[in-house]
Design a protein around this motif. Sequence first.
Motif, PDB file in Angstrom:
ATOM      1  N   GLU A 181     -17.230   8.253 -32.935  1.00  6.21           N
ATOM      2  CA  GLU A 181     -16.928   7.807 -31.289  1.00  6.21           C
ATOM      3  C   GLU A 181     -18.276   7.725 -30.691  1.00  6.21           C
ATOM      4  O   GLU A 181     -19.289   8.243 -30.887  1.00  6.21           O
ATOM      5  CB  GLU A 181     -16.994   9.612 -30.911  1.00  6.21           C
ATOM      6  N   ALA A 184      -9.718   1.135 -25.403  1.00  2.57           N
ATOM      7  CA  ALA A 184     -11.470   2.017 -25.106  1.00  2.57           C
ATOM      8  C   ALA A 184     -11.964   0.577 -25.755  1.00  2.57           C
ATOM      9  O   ALA A 184     -12.121  -0.691 -25.989  1.00  2.57           O
ATOM     10  CB  ALA A 184     -11.573   2.946 -26.443  1.00  2.57           C
ATOM     11  N   THR A 237     -15.764   4.569 -27.710  1.00  6.25           N
ATOM     12  CA  THR A 237     -15.774   5.192 -26.755  1.00  6.25           C
ATOM     13  C   THR A 237     -14.323   6.194 -26.611  1.00  6.25           C
ATOM     14  O   THR A 237     -13.548   5.816 -27.245  1.00  6.25           O
ATOM     15  CB  THR A 237     -15.361   4.692 -25.878  1.00  6.25           C
ATOM     16  N   SER A 238     -14.607   6.781 -25.943  1.00  5.17           N
ATOM     17  CA  SER A 238     -13.143   7.366 -25.234  1.00  5.17           C
ATOM     18  C   SER A 238     -11.713   6.789 -25.332  1.00  5.17           C
ATOM     19  O   SER A 238     -12.371   5.801 -24.152  1.00  5.17           O
ATOM     20  CB  SER A 238     -13.755   8.911 -24.303  1.00  5.17           C
ATOM     21  N   PHE A 239     -10.861   7.059 -25.081  1.00  6.35           N
ATOM     22  CA  PHE A 239      -9.823   5.832 -24.841  1.00  6.35           C
ATOM     23  C   PHE A 239      -9.217   6.792 -23.119  1.00  6.35           C
ATOM     24  O   PHE A 239      -9.576   7.379 -22.948  1.00  6.35           O
ATOM     25  CB  PHE A 239      -8.419   6.777 -25.904  1.00  6.35           C
ATOM     26  N   HIS A 240      -9.078   5.952 -22.433  1.00  7.47           N
ATOM     27  CA  HIS A 240      -8.346   5.278 -21.271  1.00  7.47           C
ATOM     28  C   HIS A 240      -7.231   4.827 -21.287  1.00  7.47           C
ATOM     29  O   HIS A 240      -7.334   3.976 -22.041  1.00  7.47           O
ATOM     30  CB  HIS A 240      -9.507   4.309 -20.164  1.00  7.47           C
ATOM     31  N   TRP A 272     -18.542   3.419 -20.477  1.00  6.83           N
ATOM     32  CA  TRP A 272     -17.336   4.846 -20.498  1.00  6.83           C
ATOM     33  C   TRP A 272     -17.795   5.102 -22.071  1.00  6.83           C
ATOM     34  O   TRP A 272     -17.433   6.077 -22.674  1.00  6.83           O
ATOM     35  CB  TRP A 272     -16.834   3.641 -20.962  1.00  6.83           C
TER      36      TRP A 272
END
Length: 208
Positions: free
Chosen positions: A41, A84, A118-121, A200
């Motif tokens: 990540e 992401a 990246t982190s998920f959205h 992000w």
Amino acid sequence: MDQIRNIYCVGRNYKLHAEELGNDVPTKPMIFSKPTHALIEAAGGEIELPGSRGELHYETELVIHIARPYEPRAALEQIVDKIALGIDFTLRDVQSELKKKGHPWLLAKGFKNSAILTSFHAFPGLEACLKTDFTLLKNGEQAQRGNIGNVIFDLMTLIQYISENFGLEKGDVIYTGTPEGVGPVSDGDVLTFLWGQEKWGEFTARLR
């Protein structure tokens, strides 16, 4: 980061990217995979990457997370629950040698930390994605900018093709291809991901 089962990647899914590397534009999706050991990540820290195997190139991509298996009548929003941004890191010199020999790309694509996320959205829907560019900044300057509307094979086409040829289940992710502008990364480069104007993720590359 949630547990991820399989990492599928799409090669040459943007016409201008295929052309910038002197490659033919594909007539059907080019799919390869990475081992889960490649995942890491972009959470603001340093990420160690290979620095002694030739040029290391960033390839910035929209990444989709699969919520359920593909079914012919299912809507995209039923299959994809999160998105992401990521980098499919590629050892370009290694890849060039492998291509000359007709060998698989795994040595160039599957090394540890080669799949940045990246982190998920939450998936905002296809229309919102088409209205939003994604950007990679290198040391504060734009390195790549893309939009999913410019892909050769759209998201549902990729999902259907991967499902039919390899299987696709909850927890799988798809790196959907990189736009033009790929290039080398150097030790100490700070790489920042933007979705529209929203940051992000970010990390510092450490080449060893």
